[in-house]
Design an enzyme around this catalytic site. Sequence first.
Site, PDB file in Angstrom:
ATOM      1  N   HIS A 460       0.943  -1.199   0.493  1.00 45.24           N
ATOM      2  CA  HIS A 460      -0.387  -0.193   0.201  1.00 45.24           C
ATOM      3  C   HIS A 460       0.902   1.455  -0.180  1.00 45.24           C
ATOM      4  O   HIS A 460       0.651   2.368  -0.373  1.00 45.24           O
ATOM      5  CB  HIS A 460      -0.662  -0.004   1.248  1.00 45.24           C
ATOM      6  N   TYR A 576     -15.046   5.679   7.862  1.00 49.19           N
ATOM      7  CA  TYR A 576     -13.575   6.167   7.177  1.00 49.19           C
ATOM      8  C   TYR A 576     -14.253   5.832   5.645  1.00 49.19           C
ATOM      9  O   TYR A 576     -14.292   4.327   5.970  1.00 49.19           O
ATOM     10  CB  TYR A 576     -12.046   5.756   7.413  1.00 49.19           C
ATOM     11  N   THR A 589      -4.822  10.612  -0.735  1.00 43.63           N
ATOM     12  CA  THR A 589      -6.008  10.710  -0.351  1.00 43.63           C
ATOM     13  C   THR A 589      -6.612  12.038   1.188  1.00 43.63           C
ATOM     14  O   THR A 589      -6.038  12.027   1.517  1.00 43.63           O
ATOM     15  CB  THR A 589      -6.477   8.877   0.039  1.00 43.63           C
TER      16      THR A 589
END
Length: 760
Positions: A460, A576, A589
């Site tokens: 990630h 979230y 993001t």
Amino acid sequence: MAEAHQAVGFQFTVTPDGINFHLSREVLKHIYLSGVTSWRKRAIQFKNGILTGVYPASPSSWLFVVIAIMSSIYARLDPSLGMIDSIRKMLPVSDYLTSQSQTVLSAILFATGLWWSLILLLRFTLKVLLSYHGWIFEPHGKMSSSTRLWMVSLVKMFSGRRPLLYSFQASLPRLPVPSIDDTICRYLESVRPLLDYDQYKNMEIVANEFKKDQAPRLQKYLWLKSWWASNYVSDWWEEYIYLRGRSPIMVNSNFYTMDLLYMIPTHRQAARAGNVVHALLQYRRKLERGEHIPVLTNAHRMLNTFFLSSDCVQHMRNRKHLVVYHRGRFFKLWLYYGGRHLLPSELEQQFQCILSDTSEPQPGELKLASLTAGNRVPWAKARQKYFSEGVNKTSLDAIETAAFFLTLDDEAHGYDPDRAESMDLYAKSLLHGKCFDRWFDKSFTLVVYKNGKIGVNAEHSWADAPIIGHMWEDILATDYFRLGYTEEGHCKGDINKGLAPPSRLQWDIPKACQEVIEHSYLIAKDLADDVDFHGCVFEEFGKGLIKKCRTSPDAFIQLALQLAHYRDKGEFCLTYEASMTRMFREGRTETVRSCTIESTAFVQAMEDTRLALFRKAAEKHQNMYRLAMTGAGIDRHLFCLYIVSKLLDIESPFLNQVLSEPWRLSTSQTPQQQLNLVDIQKFPKYVGAGGGFGPVADDGYGVSYIIVGENLITFHVSSKYSCLENDDSLCLQDSHRFGQNIRQAMLDIRELFSLKEKAL
């Protein structure tokens, strides 16, 4: 050993008559072709670099400006207002530079400066246009005059030529730093439905004290960074959220992406691997040349990249091999032959060699990859102690410098409508596998199952899910519609008998290192066994019907998740949702806090004025999403203020409390980005299954969803078994139960609109 002979370009022998050279024409031919390919690649990159460097102008526009200036000079006009004459006087006098030559050279230099100034002006204009976000906040179906003017200006500027991948880099605006007042106001509004009266009043006091005392100083440093750096969030986000973590990245950070939901083009494992790897190489070539459309961020780190155990991401260039894992063995496979990519049939041949290999794993080799699945500190120490020299270093370098990592899995997975648990097992296999058959530090691991299904496990830190999603859409479309398979399921093309087979990586792993490997494996296995997954294929309706209800599909789903969570837990929680900030330079993001005053009011009033409250909550969600996209979110600003406070050794009770709040419902939509690749109306079974991730909080849920076509939504729900109620008998989370609650919530909200239609 055929590969040894192919590796030698020439040999020589010493005789009494002298030295005899024996040249291998085949190898020299390959060397020549490799050199030609390399220079052609450099030439294309150089050309595209120039095209990107002068965008939104074009190189030919320079010639137009030069001709215009030269024509005006010969017409005895001076558009430079004396600047050409000043430049001419500064040029050195010589026998080779006549007065006329000096005038021509001065005019060319002035024209070049004017041309570059016009480019900078165009870029500034483009940056101003890209900074306009009013269109995002306008109601659906309506357009203001300012937005119309903005669209006309943008169309005129882009009507010249098609932009390349990085054409907009210099014109993208910087991510703005929100004001302290706006961020704290939005934060307090977001936690109001989660706190009782006394808790909220206490939070107000703490927030106002922070705003008055500490925030102004911290904000000044953020303003300074926002002007100095390309993005005031991204580098800190990557370092402190991903790279500084010491817990396993498997499950906690890595995510997965699935194959098409219904289709398997071939059941031959080697053939599927051959086509997909070839499609990946074609994608990488376009990526290196910058020929993709400009929608990606950090895409350059997609391949040839790995997460070093010592807190950094390393990216290599021009990697020409990949590493394959199969039944506990590691193989190195070259991707080029004669200066070109291996063809799909040649790759199938290579993968079949690996599948047919019956050799046994070396001591410690079987579970070696579990070092990347366990805690980071033991892996860093083991790397330094056991993998810093000799064959271990050579083999580890081969893995980490590979284009990517591929696993030929010995299991069969995929979605089967007749097996309720098929999606759940498929998801768990992609997320963690056996805990030792994925190299979790690589930018991604491509998994090819023995039944022909595929998937990806992605690290990630280097980028977010839409980047992998863009690549995956391209690869699946190339695999199915451009490359294809024979009737027997093999890759198209002929077999190349001149290819050397893949080579085994060699290891010398001592007993002490094997103990570290086993310890990492046990930690990873405990984590993997604790993860509960449920895949929910929702086929009752999709975005087509939702749009007919005149509401946002994402807002519809988020409100269904709020309703499902309330029914599941009997309470609301901090939620979230990831939103992209790709309209800004190096944007990644921002968080959309989906649990709002409006959404909780809708959930609690499901029996009364429900539809009106739904619309109000949906509009609120959409507005928050738009704010997040345009750089006016809450959490990244607070996160950066927290980092500055720690760097300045300032203790902030408000920031400490904000950053410690758990996200018990973490959600993310997997976007479809290249709708032109597959005509879903014509090929309704060629739809993606999306992907998912592990739960962020031990006592919460992780939910990923993808909206495909007009009639399909797929949910991926994750949680952990280990969080039990006080009596240790009932698990608070159950992914299957929550998935059913989502399905029912979707149907119940749809019923609201049905009742309204009946009433009308």
